[in-house]
Design an enzyme around this catalytic site. Sequence first.
Site, PDB file in Angstrom:
ATOM      1  N   GLN A   9       0.826  -1.209   0.000  1.00 43.05           N
ATOM      2  CA  GLN A   9       0.000   0.000   0.000  1.00 43.05           C
ATOM      3  C   GLN A   9       0.861   1.261   0.000  1.00 43.05           C
ATOM      4  O   GLN A   9       1.891   1.315   0.658  1.00 43.05           O
ATOM      5  CB  GLN A   9      -0.889  -0.020   1.246  1.00 43.05           C
ATOM      6  CG  GLN A   9      -2.177   0.726   1.071  1.00 43.05           C
ATOM      7  CD  GLN A   9      -3.229   0.296   2.094  1.00 43.05           C
ATOM      8  OE1 GLN A   9      -3.210  -0.828   2.562  1.00 43.05           O
ATOM      9  NE2 GLN A   9      -4.146   1.175   2.421  1.00 43.05           N
ATOM     10  N   SER A  88       4.027  -6.605   2.786  1.00 36.41           N
ATOM     11  CA  SER A  88       2.671  -6.537   3.329  1.00 36.41           C
ATOM     12  C   SER A  88       1.652  -7.051   2.308  1.00 36.41           C
ATOM     13  O   SER A  88       1.669  -8.229   1.951  1.00 36.41           O
ATOM     14  CB  SER A  88       2.378  -5.101   3.784  1.00 36.41           C
ATOM     15  OG  SER A  88       1.167  -5.035   4.482  1.00 36.41           O
ATOM     16  N   LEU A  89       0.785  -6.191   1.798  1.00 37.48           N
ATOM     17  CA  LEU A  89      -0.165  -6.578   0.743  1.00 37.48           C
ATOM     18  C   LEU A  89       0.548  -7.288  -0.412  1.00 37.48           C
ATOM     19  O   LEU A  89       0.015  -8.232  -1.018  1.00 37.48           O
ATOM     20  CB  LEU A  89      -0.857  -5.316   0.219  1.00 37.48           C
ATOM     21  CG  LEU A  89      -1.457  -5.381  -1.189  1.00 37.48           C
ATOM     22  CD1 LEU A  89      -2.714  -6.213  -1.190  1.00 37.48           C
ATOM     23  CD2 LEU A  89      -1.717  -3.998  -1.730  1.00 37.48           C
ATOM     24  N   ARG A 113      -9.418  -8.794   2.794  1.00 38.70           N
ATOM     25  CA  ARG A 113      -8.401  -8.247   3.708  1.00 38.70           C
ATOM     26  C   ARG A 113      -8.597  -6.735   3.852  1.00 38.70           C
ATOM     27  O   ARG A 113      -8.583  -6.181   4.953  1.00 38.70           O
ATOM     28  CB  ARG A 113      -7.007  -8.554   3.150  1.00 38.70           C
ATOM     29  CG  ARG A 113      -5.827  -8.016   3.953  1.00 38.70           C
ATOM     30  CD  ARG A 113      -4.544  -8.359   3.208  1.00 38.70           C
ATOM     31  NE  ARG A 113      -3.327  -8.114   3.983  1.00 38.70           N
ATOM     32  CZ  ARG A 113      -2.595  -7.004   3.900  1.00 38.70           C
ATOM     33  NH1 ARG A 113      -2.960  -6.029   3.105  1.00 38.70           N
ATOM     34  NH2 ARG A 113      -1.487  -6.889   4.622  1.00 38.70           N
ATOM     35  N   HIS A 195      -0.467  -3.971  10.982  1.00 38.99           N
ATOM     36  CA  HIS A 195       0.602  -4.819  11.530  1.00 38.99           C
ATOM     37  C   HIS A 195       0.828  -4.556  13.025  1.00 38.99           C
ATOM     38  O   HIS A 195       1.946  -4.412  13.481  1.00 38.99           O
ATOM     39  CB  HIS A 195       1.903  -4.647  10.735  1.00 38.99           C
ATOM     40  CG  HIS A 195       1.739  -5.023   9.296  1.00 38.99           C
ATOM     41  ND1 HIS A 195       1.578  -6.334   8.879  1.00 38.99           N
ATOM     42  CD2 HIS A 195       1.641  -4.261   8.185  1.00 38.99           C
ATOM     43  CE1 HIS A 195       1.402  -6.345   7.571  1.00 38.99           C
ATOM     44  NE2 HIS A 195       1.428  -5.115   7.120  1.00 38.99           N
ATOM     45  N   GLN A 244       0.319 -12.481   9.496  1.00 35.94           N
ATOM     46  CA  GLN A 244       0.902 -11.257   8.943  1.00 35.94           C
ATOM     47  C   GLN A 244       0.184  -9.969   9.361  1.00 35.94           C
ATOM     48  O   GLN A 244       0.803  -8.928   9.548  1.00 35.94           O
ATOM     49  CB  GLN A 244       0.924 -11.372   7.404  1.00 35.94           C
ATOM     50  CG  GLN A 244       1.800 -10.374   6.704  1.00 35.94           C
ATOM     51  CD  GLN A 244       1.107  -9.756   5.511  1.00 35.94           C
ATOM     52  OE1 GLN A 244       0.077  -9.126   5.641  1.00 35.94           O
ATOM     53  NE2 GLN A 244       1.682  -9.954   4.336  1.00 35.94           N
TER      54      GLN A 244
END
Length: 295
Positions: A9, A88-89, A113, A195, A244
């Site tokens: 992101q 991440s993503l 998500r 996170h 995650q």
Amino acid sequence: MKAYVFPGQGAQYVGMGQDLYENHPLAKELFEKANEILGFRITDLMFEGTDEDLKQTKVTQPAIFLHSVILAKTIEQSFSPEMVAGHSLGEFSALVAAGALSFEDGLKLVSQRAMAMQKACEMQPSTMAAIVGLEDSVVEEVCQSIDEIVVPANYNCPGQLVISGTFEGIDKACEILTEKGAKRALKLSVGGAFHSPLMEPARAELAESINNTAFNTPVCPVYQNVDAKPYTDPEKIKANLISQLTAPVKWTQTIHNMLADGADHFTEIGPGKVLQGLIKKIDRKVTTEGINKLQ
């Protein structure tokens, strides 16, 4: 060895993926399939929307995923990864590109998500901040000393750690870290504390969907954010993907491990150049390149 990395992101921009849609039949087909799966024309927002449109979590995450994955599919002949990772993503993009997940299932999970994270953000207003110019251990110590939820969230490169938590926790941490010599302690314009433990409701919601999705053995090891290690076992990949959301992204450690395992050429696939910049800060000597449009 060839390593491919996929952004997260923040890399989005208006017009992303439009050249793919207009010039490659497979890309057009996949974008149209995505519009159908999502139930709205994400392509309109990606190609002609505003920055504000693209900033909505429900748009941002699928948009970056689509750009990255469809690019990987259109360069299939030259796409021969020996290892992959995503920030991440971007881990979802990496898994689809490496064949661990189908395009359709990957998109559905990314969309779920995004919605789950949005909901968690609304339940508990929270934020993130980038801390520049301090040792990781100093930032970790300060986070632990604060009587609020505030944790390390993204280990991006040496001297750049993003923290995540409640507004009070982040304010207090930024104040103390500035006193301890941080070059910058900058609050980020994000929807919430990604996170961190504050994403627990999203993690629980996504866990069910991930567990009910078919995962395959990827064509190469996938280095996962949770512990920066390589995985090919579908069950372990699932478990790491679930963890995650509430665990930090260990990007610095991931790149160190990929280098130790023989990576000498990193290609970032998708919008922006963020990961190329971070990799260069981790090891100046390594070769990096980016692919963000049709070759």
